[in-house]
Design a protein around this motif. Structure first.
Motif, mmCIF file in Angstrom:
data_model
loop_
_atom_site.group_PDB
_atom_site.id
_atom_site.type_symbol
_atom_site.label_atom_id
_atom_site.label_comp_id
_atom_site.label_asym_id
_atom_site.label_seq_id
_atom_site.Cartn_x
_atom_site.Cartn_y
_atom_site.Cartn_z
ATOM 1 N N GLU A 1 -5.034 -7.387 8.057
ATOM 2 C CA GLU A 1 -3.958 -8.376 8.142
ATOM 3 C C GLU A 1 -4.418 -9.628 8.476
ATOM 4 O OE1 GLU A 1 0.499 -6.203 8.017
ATOM 5 O OE2 GLU A 1 -0.404 -6.383 9.978
ATOM 6 N N ILE B 1 -4.870 -1.256 9.281
ATOM 7 C CA ILE B 1 -4.085 -2.154 8.553
ATOM 8 C C ILE B 1 -3.900 -3.556 9.268
ATOM 9 C CG2 ILE B 1 -1.769 -2.236 8.182
ATOM 10 C CD1 ILE B 1 -3.121 -0.302 6.269
ATOM 11 N N PHE C 1 -9.461 -5.265 -0.096
ATOM 12 C CA PHE C 1 -9.091 -4.150 0.626
ATOM 13 C C PHE C 1 -9.841 -2.898 0.538
ATOM 14 C CE2 PHE C 1 -6.365 -0.403 1.876
ATOM 15 C CZ PHE C 1 -6.374 -0.579 3.334
ATOM 16 N N TYR D 1 3.342 -1.004 4.167
ATOM 17 C CA TYR D 1 2.837 0.272 3.803
ATOM 18 C C TYR D 1 3.920 1.553 3.791
ATOM 19 C CZ TYR D 1 -0.754 3.792 5.313
ATOM 20 O OH TYR D 1 -1.774 4.773 5.104
ATOM 21 N N ILE E 1 0.653 -6.554 5.439
ATOM 22 C CA ILE E 1 0.782 -5.582 4.458
ATOM 23 C C ILE E 1 2.033 -4.719 4.648
ATOM 24 C CG2 ILE E 1 -0.269 -3.144 4.275
ATOM 25 C CD1 ILE E 1 -3.025 -4.341 4.889
ATOM 26 N N PRO F 1 -3.706 3.152 12.117
ATOM 27 C CA PRO F 1 -2.960 2.018 11.850
ATOM 28 C C PRO F 1 -3.539 0.636 12.437
ATOM 29 C CG PRO F 1 -1.679 3.715 12.906
ATOM 30 C CD PRO F 1 -3.043 4.252 12.811
ATOM 31 N N ASN G 1 0.210 5.248 0.553
ATOM 32 C CA ASN G 1 -0.649 6.394 1.068
ATOM 33 C C ASN G 1 0.005 7.609 1.300
ATOM 34 O OD1 ASN G 1 -2.995 7.469 1.653
ATOM 35 N ND2 ASN G 1 -3.637 5.965 3.178
ATOM 36 N N ILE H 1 0.876 -1.039 -0.046
ATOM 37 C CA ILE H 1 0.090 -0.156 -0.080
ATOM 38 C C ILE H 1 0.708 1.381 0.152
ATOM 39 C CG2 ILE H 1 -1.543 1.401 1.327
ATOM 40 C CD1 ILE H 1 -2.957 -1.193 2.413
#
Ligand code: N2P
Length: 367
Positions: A64, A60, A289, A73, A71, A57, A50, A48
């Motif tokens: 998972e 996320i 997602f 990030y 993930i 958080p 972003n 990801i």
């Protein structure tokens, strides 16, 4: 022991080359199987990319857990940085969050993957005024994520007065105490609005007037931070900063001296969107997602954490959005303010005029 004796019967120099050969063989086999192990370990890793400070958080971690995957990030600071990474550094990501005008550019350049709408049933929760946007008719490539405005974050203890105009950003009394986002289209866009022009003008003369205006007022400017102006404000390094609405509200949670205002001349509204890049490695997981983020509870948890506007109508209707945020005119502006908000659009070849003008601003100001 036998192997040792067998080895001894070769002359010394032959033993050296045989040894070298075996060492290289072990290395090649080792690296090869290591790589295979590595790629299988990361087989289910969703990548990801972003904006910074733009998710809770825990969301996320929850995804998972639910999907038994990992993930990775990463964050970026501007649409232009996102574009650069994807276009010229062939960075591989499964999920990205471009703003409206950048979606338009990425669609035109074939950088996004068409969405499988069947895999995203939660799209029904989106507010009708935010779907089917001009930058992605029919939402073929993207769905709205969060929206907000650009305004002035300021320290009322330092200004001793309420700020209501962009003119404060150029006021000699705040010399060396203001910051502007390093964001080509947005920064020149609000100066164009302030000067009475269209923020999407393609007239070189108007773009250059915005450039010259900011250069003439360089004494006011302390820095051009990349999406971190709210931290300069919070630390007291500047008294005013041109910032994303929610980023200022995030630091206001612990700093009661700070304020956010949409100046009376109007400003820019933007919609950030969730999309899948063309070269995504895990399309099924990426669709999952997107659908997860569009669940009213999940969308509300994100908005309540980062203090941006939600495009999720069901989240509001079900009372999941924090009432303080819903009543905050800096997050959900009333109709008379809303009517003064303008979107940045892709201006095609004129983009180069903005890039040129912005490079000249940075060179002319030397910060
Ligand atoms: C978050 C920035 C908000 C995104 N730091 C604006 N497009």
């Amino acid at each position: 022991m036998i192997a040792m004796l067998f080895w001894q019967k070769y002359p010394k120099d032959i033993r050296f080359y045989l040894g070298l050969f075996m060492a290289v063989l072990i290395l090649v086999v080792g690296v090869h199987s290591g790589l295979k192990l590595g790629s299988s370990l990361f087989k289910n890793e969703l990548r990801i990319y972003n904006w910074s400070t733009y998710i809770d958080p825990d969301i996320i971690i929850e995804f998972e857990k639910q999907n038994k995957i990992k993930i990775s990030y990463d964050t970026y600071e501007s649409n232009e940085e996102l574009y650069e990474q994807l276009k010229h550094h062939s960075a591989h990501y499964d999920i990205i969050f471009p703003s409206d005008y950048m979606i338009e550019i990425m669609i035109a350049e074939g950088m996004l993957r068409k969405l499988d709408r069947q895999a995203i049933p939660n799209a029904v929760h989106l507010e009708p005024q935010f779907i089917n946007p001009p930058y992605d008719p029919g939402n073929q490539y993207s769905f709205p994520y969060q929206w907000g405005t650009l305004g002035i974050g300021y320290n009322q203890r330092a200004t001793q007065t309420e700020i209501d105009s962009w003119s404060a950003m150029f006021d000699p009394q705040y010399e060396g105490r203001t910051a502007w986002l390093d964001a080509t289209r947005y920064t020149l866009g609000v100066i164009l609005i302030y000067l009475g022009f269209d923020p999407n003008t393609t007239k070189v003369d108007e773009i250059n007037q915005a450039r010259d205006w900011i250069i003439q007022h360089k004494a006011a400017i302390a820095a051009f931070p990349p999406d971190t102006g709210e931290l300069l404000l919070d630390r007291g390094d500047v008294d005013l900063t041109f910032e994303w609405s929610g980023d200022v509200f995030q630091v206001m949670k612990h700093n009661p001296d700070l304020r956010y205002v949409i100046p009376k001349e109007g400003t820019i509204i933007w919609m950030d969107n969730i999309a899948i890049p063309k070269h995504c490695h895990h399309p099924t997981l990426a669709h999952k997602f997107i659908n997860f983020v569009l669940e009213p509870e999940v969308g509300a948890q994100i908005s309540n954490f980062i203090h941006y506007g939600t495009p999720n109508k069901s989240a509001i209707a079900r009372g999941l959005i924090s009432p303080q945020d819903l009543e905050n005119p800096g997050i959900y502006p009333p109709p008379e303010v809303f009517s003064k908000l303008q979107y940045i659009k892709d201006v095609g070849e004129a983009t180069a005029l903005y890039e040129q003008a912005w490079a000249e601003v940075r060179a002319g100001i030397g910060r």
